[in-house]
Enzyme design. Structure first.
Site, mmCIF file in Angstrom:
data_model
loop_
_atom_site.group_PDB
_atom_site.id
_atom_site.type_symbol
_atom_site.label_atom_id
_atom_site.label_comp_id
_atom_site.label_asym_id
_atom_site.label_seq_id
_atom_site.Cartn_x
_atom_site.Cartn_y
_atom_site.Cartn_z
ATOM 1 N N ARG A 29 1.379 0.263 15.213
ATOM 2 C CA ARG A 29 1.065 0.190 13.785
ATOM 3 C C ARG A 29 1.496 -1.174 13.252
ATOM 4 N NH1 ARG A 29 5.654 4.087 10.997
ATOM 5 N NH2 ARG A 29 4.548 3.462 9.119
ATOM 6 N N TYR A 85 9.007 15.745 1.563
ATOM 7 C CA TYR A 85 8.841 17.091 0.996
ATOM 8 C C TYR A 85 8.698 17.045 -0.514
ATOM 9 C CZ TYR A 85 9.470 18.542 5.659
ATOM 10 O OH TYR A 85 9.278 18.684 7.000
ATOM 11 N N ASP A 94 7.522 22.888 -25.131
ATOM 12 C CA ASP A 94 7.463 21.504 -24.626
ATOM 13 C C ASP A 94 8.484 21.367 -23.506
ATOM 14 O OD1 ASP A 94 7.315 18.604 -24.383
ATOM 15 O OD2 ASP A 94 6.405 18.621 -26.369
ATOM 16 N N LYS A 140 3.937 29.938 5.058
ATOM 17 C CA LYS A 140 3.097 29.572 3.909
ATOM 18 C C LYS A 140 1.611 29.578 4.298
ATOM 19 C CE LYS A 140 4.610 27.157 0.610
ATOM 20 N NZ LYS A 140 5.163 28.278 -0.148
ATOM 21 N N TRP A 171 7.495 -0.338 4.072
ATOM 22 C CA TRP A 171 8.050 0.294 2.867
ATOM 23 C C TRP A 171 9.489 0.740 3.087
ATOM 24 C CZ3 TRP A 171 9.413 5.477 1.439
ATOM 25 C CH2 TRP A 171 9.338 6.405 2.478
ATOM 26 N N HIS A 202 13.268 11.491 4.449
ATOM 27 C CA HIS A 202 12.632 12.734 4.874
ATOM 28 C C HIS A 202 12.482 13.738 3.743
ATOM 29 C CE1 HIS A 202 10.423 14.931 7.731
ATOM 30 N NE2 HIS A 202 10.963 16.001 7.197
ATOM 31 N N GLU A 223 12.082 12.963 0.838
ATOM 32 C CA GLU A 223 11.020 12.349 0.031
ATOM 33 C C GLU A 223 9.638 12.859 0.469
ATOM 34 O OE1 GLU A 223 10.790 10.502 -2.566
ATOM 35 O OE2 GLU A 223 8.728 9.783 -2.430
ATOM 36 N N HIS A 279 14.944 12.291 13.103
ATOM 37 C CA HIS A 279 13.744 12.333 13.952
ATOM 38 C C HIS A 279 12.869 11.096 13.718
ATOM 39 C CE1 HIS A 279 11.556 14.978 10.718
ATOM 40 N NE2 HIS A 279 11.289 13.721 10.514
ATOM 41 N N HIS A 280 13.157 10.338 12.644
ATOM 42 C CA HIS A 280 12.454 9.067 12.424
ATOM 43 C C HIS A 280 13.064 7.956 13.267
ATOM 44 C CE1 HIS A 280 10.170 10.521 8.898
ATOM 45 N NE2 HIS A 280 11.225 11.277 8.709
ATOM 46 N N SER A 312 13.481 6.615 -13.291
ATOM 47 C CA SER A 312 12.388 7.398 -13.890
ATOM 48 C C SER A 312 12.286 8.766 -13.217
ATOM 49 C CB SER A 312 11.076 6.616 -13.736
ATOM 50 O OG SER A 312 9.983 7.443 -14.008
ATOM 51 N N SER A 313 12.335 8.775 -11.883
ATOM 52 C CA SER A 313 12.217 10.045 -11.151
ATOM 53 C C SER A 313 13.381 10.968 -11.448
ATOM 54 C CB SER A 313 12.185 9.791 -9.646
ATOM 55 O OG SER A 313 11.008 9.148 -9.295
ATOM 56 N N SER A 350 -0.930 27.437 -3.916
ATOM 57 C CA SER A 350 -0.562 28.834 -4.167
ATOM 58 C C SER A 350 -1.081 29.330 -5.517
ATOM 59 C CB SER A 350 0.965 28.997 -4.113
ATOM 60 O OG SER A 350 1.444 28.584 -2.866
ATOM 61 N N HIS A 354 0.850 -1.200 0.000
ATOM 62 C CA HIS A 354 0.000 0.000 0.000
ATOM 63 C C HIS A 354 0.885 1.249 0.000
ATOM 64 C CE1 HIS A 354 -2.924 3.036 1.252
ATOM 65 N NE2 HIS A 354 -2.195 3.275 2.321
ATOM 66 N N THR A 375 6.934 26.750 7.149
ATOM 67 C CA THR A 375 5.602 26.193 6.863
ATOM 68 C C THR A 375 4.518 27.137 7.386
ATOM 69 O OG1 THR A 375 6.587 24.019 7.176
ATOM 70 C CG2 THR A 375 4.202 24.088 7.005
#
Lengths: 538, 43
Positions: free
Chosen positions: A451, A258, A108, A332, A144, A254, A256, A303-304, A170-171, A269, A79, A329
């Site tokens: 979890r 963002y 293009d 924003k 994951w 991390h 990722e 922090h993870h 690809s990314s 925006s 998932h 943040t």
């Protein structure tokens, strides 16, 4: 209007190949490739969503109900992988493909053939990843994050790693293309600080991708060599360190997060000024806030990992660095609210999703702030509180922004208006159900429910049942979304105007609806007063 | 927005795209290699 610079009639398919295979499989057109990305991500959204339905069905009641524990673990792992790499990221790449050239006045993407390759790698990568579900031993089931030593016990690790390599390639190619496009293909007069915030958000996101996707590739390559080639990068018995993997993974992981939220900031925006009929408040602050968030994302990874036993000094550093992110943040969120303040607001579906984003993403931000506190994190770590937090950020944040963007730009893409009534039904159904789904998970986490478990203490039964009902409801709501899109593409009789929304400003609204196959073959001249953020003071 | 096309140098744009693509691609490859090589400890 800029029709002279684009097309002087509404011949939307002029120049498009008539052969289906040539047009879609060999496309080098940014709009067609954008469409392919968006269709792919929608399909992945439903595949990943069906895995979530299995998870919520199993957790509907305490006790083992429907599936075997290992299959449950496969579902949680797949998932996440499908939603992150298949739904959210390709959706933003699709939106970037469609809109960036239109927004900067480019004909293009800079590297159209590489653009085609970037997309067509993805279906093969996902076929490979999903095929592991049918292999002896099953798919990856260790989460994951694929922490060793657990992930090294997975028989299909090599397939999953190869799939991740393909997604990464690809990314990276997509990011190279976006950077090359934005830095080199802007129309004369479209200075960097005149670009729409969405384009800025993607430029910064692309640099994040370039910096961290190779690190993920490196991490999973080392997993592969540990399992098959006798190395001991993460094997304690051979002198390695499993915690090292966590450091490398989260150095990718991390930023990722963002990568999945900065383009969403850009979308919001664009939408808020349109429906508030005011230029964005604090354009430069918005751009610098995105850059600041991107920079900070590189110095907060641990922090993870507060619970692995870091030195106290490291825990304090990562705690304060993480809390610091709330400053840009907050800027924003303040600026979005200030843009709405005193505006002549209307509440069409894109605006509803944008407002929901601002409120609900902020809830996810606040729970993130709670998780940043080291002593508190020792209680929250690996509980449903974390699950609630990141789903508020990624579902009511990233996914809601993608839905907002779809409603906002769909008339430009298809030339037809979607059904506003059904759009609002989709919105209200989604926004209520998503809170029924995820808000109780905060309580479950605070009460101590871990979890990634298929069974749980009966004390958690009520909130789990409420959460599952919200989950089925939210899942069903997305069928409305699918219906609205199908209706707008094939059945809607209401033609979209070029500008579509009364308050819309920017180059993309100067081309006809639907956007012609080729646009801005000759670059337009930019006038400040026509840009979404108005005149920017130097 | 405009009725007339702005001027730009097509060849300069092509060179810029190539330069950017190679530079950014090289950085990506370098980070990938560094992420593995920096972890090597041969005994």
């Amino acid at each position: 209007m800029a029709h002279a610079a684009t097309h002087d009639h509404h011949d939307d398919h002029h120049g498009a190949p008539t052969n289906f295979f040539t047009r879609w499989c060999m496309s080098t057109n940014h709009k067609d490739i954008g469409t392919l990305y968006l269709i792919f991500s929608l399909a992945a959204f439903f595949v990943g969503g069906s895995f979530a339905m299995v998870i919520r069905a199993e957790l509907f009641k305490p006790g083992m109900q429907l599936v075997q524990p290992y299959f449950f673990n496969e579902m949680t792992t797949m998932h996440a992988l499908v939603m992150i790499f298949g739904a959210i990221m390709p959706a933003f790449v699709g939106l970037g493909n469609w809109m960036i050239p239109l927004m900067i006045g480019a004909p293009d993407m800079a590297l159209p053939r590489m653009n085609n390759l970037s997309f067509w790698i993805l279906p093969f990568a996902f076929a490979l990843l999903l095929s592991t579900l049918f292999m002896p031993g099953g798919s990856p089931a260790g989460g994951w994050t694929m922490y060793p030593p657990l992930s090294l016990q997975t028989g299909s690790l090599a397939y999953a790693v190869f799939a991740i390599h393909l997604m990464g390639i690809s990314s990276i190619m997509g990011a190279i293309n976006i950077i090359a496009t934005i830095l080199n293909m802007r129309a004369p007069g479209m200075d960097l600080l005149k670009m729409p915030v969405f384009v800025w958000s993607w430029l910064i996101t692309a640099f994040l991708l370039i910096a961290v996707m190779p690190v993920l590739a490196g991490a999973v390559t080392m997993l592969l060599t540990d399992k098959y080639f006798g190395t001991s990068f993460f094997n304690a018995a051979g002198g390695g360190d499993p915690v090292l993997y966590q450091h490398i993974f989260w150095f990718f992981g991390h930023p990722e997060v963002y990568i999945m939220i900065l383009p969403a900031f850009g979308i919001i925006s664009e939408i808020v000024p349109t429906f508030a009929r005011k230029p964005i408040f604090g354009y430069k602050a918005m751009v610098f806030a995105i850059a600041a968030i991107a920079f900070l994302s590189f110095i907060v990874w641990a922090h993870h990992m507060f619970a692995v036993g870091l030195p106290l000094g490291a825990e304090i550093f990562f705690m304060y660095a993480t809390m610091l992110i709330s400053v840009p943040t907050g800027i924003k969120v303040f600026n979005w609210v200030s843009t709405m303040w005193g505006g002549s607001m209307t509440f069409e579906t894109p605006m509803l999703f944008a407002i929901a984003f601002i409120i609900l993403f902020t809830i996810g931000g606040f729970s993130g702030l709670m998780l940043a506190l080291v002593p508190a994190d020792f209680q929250y770590h690996d509980t449903y509180f974390v699950v609630a937090h990141f789903h508020y950020v990624l579902v009511t944040g990233a996914a809601f922004a993608i839905m907002a963007a779809t409603y906002y730009w769909l008339p430009k893409w298809t030339g037809h208006m979607y059904s506003e009534t059904w759009g609002k039904v989709h919105f209200w159904s989604s926004v209520i159900s998503v809170n029924v789904l995820f808000f109780p998970q905060h309580f479950l986490g605070l009460a101590g429910m871990p979890r990634r478990i298929p069974d749980y203490n009966v004390a958690f039964a009520n909130f789990n049942m409420i959460s599952s009902i919200g989950g089925f409801w939210f899942g069903a709501s997305q069928l409305i979304f699918l219906g609205v899109i199908i209706h707008a593409v094939w059945f809607s009789k209401k033609k979209a105007t070029d500008r579509v929304w009364e308050g819309a400003k920017g180059l993309e609204w100067t081309v006809p609806s639907p956007a012609p196959f080729h646009t801005f073959e000759l670059p337009p001249v930019i006038r400040d007063e026509e840009l979404a953020h108005g005149h920017v003071e130097d | 927005m405009t009725q007339q096309a702005g001027k730009f140098d097509q060849e300069a744009r092509r060179k810029g795209v190539r330069r950017t693509a190679w530079a950014v691609g090289a950085v990506a490859v370098a980070i990938f290699l560094y992420s593995i090589l920096s972890m090597l400890k041969l005994s």
